[in-house]
Scaffold this active site. Structure first.
Site, PDB file in Angstrom:
ATOM      1  N   LYS A  30       0.381   3.855  25.209  1.00  0.00           N
ATOM      2  CA  LYS A  30      -0.906   3.641  24.539  1.00  0.00           C
ATOM      3  C   LYS A  30      -1.937   3.108  25.522  1.00  0.00           C
ATOM      4  O   LYS A  30      -1.764   2.052  26.119  1.00  0.00           O
ATOM      5  CB  LYS A  30      -0.751   2.662  23.378  1.00  0.00           C
ATOM      6  N   ASP A  59      -6.231   4.986  22.440  1.00  0.00           N
ATOM      7  CA  ASP A  59      -6.574   4.106  21.303  1.00  0.00           C
ATOM      8  C   ASP A  59      -7.997   3.580  21.465  1.00  0.00           C
ATOM      9  O   ASP A  59      -8.217   2.440  21.864  1.00  0.00           O
ATOM     10  CB  ASP A  59      -5.543   2.959  21.286  1.00  0.00           C
ATOM     11  N   LYS A  61     -10.402   4.046  18.918  1.00  0.00           N
ATOM     12  CA  LYS A  61     -10.920   3.736  17.571  1.00  0.00           C
ATOM     13  C   LYS A  61     -12.389   4.122  17.405  1.00  0.00           C
ATOM     14  O   LYS A  61     -13.268   3.278  17.195  1.00  0.00           O
ATOM     15  CB  LYS A  61     -10.758   2.239  17.276  1.00  0.00           C
ATOM     16  N   LEU A  62     -12.652   5.419  17.459  1.00  0.00           N
ATOM     17  CA  LEU A  62     -14.047   5.885  17.384  1.00  0.00           C
ATOM     18  C   LEU A  62     -14.693   5.531  16.049  1.00  0.00           C
ATOM     19  O   LEU A  62     -14.069   5.651  14.996  1.00  0.00           O
ATOM     20  CB  LEU A  62     -14.107   7.407  17.560  1.00  0.00           C
ATOM     21  N   ASP A  64     -18.744   6.083  14.685  1.00  0.00           N
ATOM     22  CA  ASP A  64     -20.160   6.375  14.947  1.00  0.00           C
ATOM     23  C   ASP A  64     -20.605   7.408  13.921  1.00  0.00           C
ATOM     24  O   ASP A  64     -19.870   7.677  12.963  1.00  0.00           O
ATOM     25  CB  ASP A  64     -20.313   6.889  16.397  1.00  0.00           C
ATOM     26  N   THR A 118      -4.307  -4.854  12.109  1.00  0.00           N
ATOM     27  CA  THR A 118      -3.195  -5.782  11.839  1.00  0.00           C
ATOM     28  C   THR A 118      -3.545  -7.232  12.147  1.00  0.00           C
ATOM     29  O   THR A 118      -2.789  -8.139  11.828  1.00  0.00           O
ATOM     30  CB  THR A 118      -1.941  -5.369  12.639  1.00  0.00           C
ATOM     31  N   ARG A 178       7.133  -7.112  16.181  1.00  0.00           N
ATOM     32  CA  ARG A 178       7.773  -8.123  17.015  1.00  0.00           C
ATOM     33  C   ARG A 178       9.275  -7.892  16.865  1.00  0.00           C
ATOM     34  O   ARG A 178       9.908  -8.409  15.937  1.00  0.00           O
ATOM     35  CB  ARG A 178       7.360  -9.543  16.566  1.00  0.00           C
ATOM     36  N   ARG A 208       2.661  -6.875  23.914  1.00  0.00           N
ATOM     37  CA  ARG A 208       3.071  -8.124  24.562  1.00  0.00           C
ATOM     38  C   ARG A 208       4.576  -8.380  24.595  1.00  0.00           C
ATOM     39  O   ARG A 208       5.080  -8.831  25.629  1.00  0.00           O
ATOM     40  CB  ARG A 208       2.295  -9.298  23.937  1.00  0.00           C
TER      41      ARG A 208
END
Ligand code: C5P
Length: 229
Positions: A30, A59, A61-62, A64, A118, A178, A208
């Site tokens: 990603k 990623d 996230k368009l 407009d 999220t 997680r 992470r």
């Protein structure tokens, strides 16, 4: 279920070293705001050079007006990535315009719509959308499905209801995973890998917990063992 690793490290060099250490696995990479704004198209090319089989999810996230989104979608298709996303709140016309524009591409990328980030908790979400996360995510998913998108970005907790409201084949990509109870960071709605599996999640996105681990490759190995016992 296919693993998607978020390349959110602070330099191209670190992200590419991470990708290099994971090149033996059949996984998604990603590329988000941080990496794409800083490193752009050459970064996508460098990932493909490491492993041409890596699937790439851009990623960005368009969000407009429809024509601007469709123009951007076309540029993304030309990059040769395998998946990208738009915000569902851009609306049905934007979705349709994007999908129409991509229809001339023989091998177009998958297009997903972001429902509820999220990082939202219920109270903060209500302030903006005036609906519960469940209600709004399902509504966004239905609009996305009706306008020909391939799936949505949601949390694990909405995945099952979204599939029930649309189709089992409608894809759910879920950040906030997680796998072994690691620190949630800024994520509010986190789930384990087992729950994601139970809820029919197609693409668990993990950042992470992998790149902050002292041995990301071993961590991916452990994750894949849970995914494909
Ligand atoms: O580090 P962590 O596993 O929380 O990474 C989650 C990744 O998924 C981040 O790159 C974040 O930008 C992204 N994401 C998200 N929530 C969404 C969409 C994308 O956390 N709804």
């Amino acid at each position: 279920m296919e693993l998607c690793v978020a390349l959110d490290l602070s330099s191209a060099k670190e992200n590419l070293a991470l990708a290099e250490s994971l090149k033996g696995y059949s996984i998604w990479m990603k590329v988000g705001f941080r990496a794409y704004i800083r490193d752009g198209k050459p970064f996508i090319e460098a990932l493909k050079a490491i492993n041409p089989e890596f699937k790439i999810f851009l990623d960005l996230k368009l969000y407009d007006i429809p024509n601007t989104m469709a123009d951007a979608a076309e540029e993304i298709a030309k990059l040769g990535v395998d998946m990208f996303n738009i915000h569902a709140s851009a609306g049905a016309v934007a979705m349709k315009t994007v999908m129409d524009r991509l229809s001339s591409y023989e091998k177009r990328p998958l297009v997903l719509a972001v429902t509820a980030l999220t990082s939202f908790n219920e109270a903060n979400f209500q302030l903006i959308y005036e609906k519960t996360i469940d209600e709004k995510a399902e509504q966004f998913a239905k609009i996305s499905y009706e306008n020909g998108l391939d799936g949505v970005v949601c949390s694990t907790f909405e995945s099952r209801a979204i599939k029930n409201a649309t189709s089992e084949a409608f894809l759910t990509l879920c950040p906030g995973i997680r796998p072994f109870g690691e620190d949630a960071g800024d994520q509010q709605r986190v789930a384990t890998l087992e729950l994601a599996q139970k809820e029919g999640v197609d693409y668990p996105v993990i950042g992470r917990p992998i790149y902050k681990d002292e041995n990301p490759q071993a961590k991916v190995e452990q994750i894949l063992k849970v995914m494909y016992p």
